[in-house]
Write an enzyme that holds these catalytic residues in place. Structure first.
Site, mmCIF file in Angstrom:
data_model
loop_
_atom_site.group_PDB
_atom_site.id
_atom_site.type_symbol
_atom_site.label_atom_id
_atom_site.label_comp_id
_atom_site.label_asym_id
_atom_site.label_seq_id
_atom_site.Cartn_x
_atom_site.Cartn_y
_atom_site.Cartn_z
ATOM 1 N N PRO A 50 55.556 55.828 34.866
ATOM 2 C CA PRO A 50 54.708 57.006 35.079
ATOM 3 C C PRO A 50 53.715 56.790 36.212
ATOM 4 C CG PRO A 50 54.914 56.547 32.744
ATOM 5 C CD PRO A 50 55.559 55.396 33.456
ATOM 6 N N GLU A 51 53.644 57.759 37.118
ATOM 7 C CA GLU A 51 52.711 57.728 38.240
ATOM 8 C C GLU A 51 51.746 58.903 38.087
ATOM 9 O OE1 GLU A 51 54.894 57.161 41.920
ATOM 10 O OE2 GLU A 51 56.432 55.997 40.884
ATOM 11 N N LYS B 73 46.398 56.525 37.376
ATOM 12 C CA LYS B 73 47.377 56.152 36.351
ATOM 13 C C LYS B 73 46.731 55.984 34.981
ATOM 14 C CE LYS B 73 51.000 54.001 39.120
ATOM 15 N NZ LYS B 73 51.896 52.840 39.241
ATOM 16 N N ASN C 111 56.328 53.618 42.556
ATOM 17 C CA ASN C 111 57.521 53.265 43.324
ATOM 18 C C ASN C 111 58.199 54.461 43.988
ATOM 19 O OD1 ASN C 111 58.897 51.028 44.230
ATOM 20 N ND2 ASN C 111 60.481 51.161 42.675
#
Length: 438
Positions: free
Chosen positions: A45-46, A97, A217
């Site tokens: 999760p971003e 985050k 990512n």
């Protein structure tokens, strides 16, 4: 009760929910909702996922009244929550985050103070609202509504890298959020370019939460691809150029109006601006790209991606073991000894087969090998994401066996009859027995 059943009960439920084609849990039908990315592209999760989770909680739970204490599973990675009220509400706010929940008691006398909790989603965290009688597995923290029958807002985390802590403080080592605190984020980066952190490649620095809080990512791949920046270019080289460009722009035309400045930035965004606008594309999408209640939205998210996991793109592992996707040259700081791998392109549609042509025979072994090849890419992605949560431990035994197997000579030797081999062994044995002592 068996050990497996006991573990399931400790995780929040003794039943197993349906699983998607990717092997991840999906929402049980009816009576609830969820926010959490559940698809093959699922990276950790971003910031878009955290902000959308906050929006989900505020929208789904804003009018609900919760009651009682907060239930915690036996294996949850967080403390017990010392809060209890006969009536309270829940609100949420995200930053980078992290996600903060606030439990506010509906007490006229104000005897119960609010309770804050700050969550990190880890690799697989999400929130669900579901019937209390149908709790999903791995529901590690549960807030029950006062309605009848009650529902539960659950923090669900199958891999248990997510956590929560008491209090309203954000993690101090995290910088300003790229989405909600853009100006502070930009200033924090540009004024600290002398930090040794910027000696690293830009693809690695983009994962440094001290300066790029919320970038992960898939976002770093999309940002660098849009600007055609080699991922292994030195970060300071890239970012100092932005500082110089900003100063030159002010010198050239200080009389530019705000609207013209905004227009120029939209037409020619720099890296720091894309760190804000690319996540906002996901958050503000007309069709919720990460909404798991609509499985067809996975296709929309996949179509939105321009670089991450896209067929035809190259990939390398950075020094942290994370894979970066890119196009073109990797840059001067690319790891030595690695060759970029190409993400395989989709096969072109085949022509209609000749009905008179013989059908090739497919053996069970070939089917097994084909199935294994189809599953391996997903497994490699999941293993790569686990590097953020725990150290990578190489398996030396397997590697040695593989090296020995590949070292075997490939040239075929003539087969010797069994009787000849047996007589040779007997002759050698007799010769050893008859050898004189020295």
């Amino acid at each position: 009760m068996g050990a497996r059943t006991a573990r399931r009960a400790a995780n929040g439920s003794a039943h197993r929910p349906p699983r998607s084609q990717w092997g991840r849990a999906v929402p049980a039908g009816g009576g609830g909702g969820e926010f959490g990315l559940r698809c093959a592209v699922a990276a950790m999760p971003e910031c878009p996922e955290l902000h959308l989770a906050g929006r989900f909680i505020n929208g789904a739970c804003g009018a609900l009244v919760f009651a009682g204490g907060v239930e915690r599973s036996a294996v949850g990675r967080g403390p017990e929550v010392p809060f209890r009220s006969e009536a309270y509400r829940i609100s949420a706010i995200a930053r980078g985050k992290e996600l903060r929940l606030t439990l506010s008691a509906l007490d006229p006398a104000g005897a119960t103070p609010p309770q804050d909790l700050v969550f990190r989603f880890g690799m697989s965290g999400s929130f669900r609202l579901c019937p209390a009688a149908e709790l999903p597995r791995h529901a590690h923290l549960r807030f029950l509504t006062r309605e009848s029958p009650p529902r539960a807002l659950c923090f669900v985390d199958p891999r248990r890298f997510g956590s929560w802590r008491l209090g309203d403080a954000w993690q101090p080592e995290r910088g300003p959020c790229v989405v909600s605190e853009y100006q502070a984020f930009r200033g924090n980066v540009l004024k600290n370019l002398d930090d040794r952190a910027f000696d690293k490649p830009i693809c690695e620095v983009l994962l440094n939460q001290k300066y790029f809080n919320g970038i992960g990512n898939y976002l770093r791949a999309e940002i660098l691809y849009r600007l055609k920046i080699p991922p292994f270019e030195k970060a300071r080289t890239v970012l100092e150029a932005l500082k110089d460009q900003e100063q030159e722009r002010r010198k050239k035309d200080p009389s530019l109006t705000l609207s013209k400045k905004v227009k120029l930035k939209q037409e020619n965004p720099d890296l720091l601006e894309l760190c804000h606008t690319v996540p906002m594309e996901v958050i503000m999408a007309e069709k919720q790209l990460l909404d798991p209640e609509h499985s067809d939205n996975y296709a929309a998210f996949k179509n939105w991606l321009q670089c991450y996991l896209v067929p035809g793109m190259s990939s390398l592992r950075d020094r942290s073991g994370r894979t970066i996707w890119f196009q073109g040259e990797p840059g001067p700081m690319a790891p030595k000894g690695q060759r970029p791998r190409k993400t395989p392109r989709k096969k072109s549609p085949q022509l209609k087969a000749d009905p008179e042509a013989p059908t090739p025979k497919v053996t069970p072994r070939a089917l097994k090998k084909h199935g294994r090849a189809a599953v391996n890419p997903l497994k490699s992605e999941e293993k790569e994401e686990e590097k953020e949560g725990e150290a990578d431990r190489p398996r030396k035994g397997r590697a040695c066996r593989r090296r020995k197997a590949t070292a075997a000579p490939a040239s075929p030797e003539p087969e010797v009859p069994l009787s000849v081999r047996r007589s040779c062994r007997i002759s050698a044995h007799r010769a050893r027995g008859a050898a004189p002592a020295m």
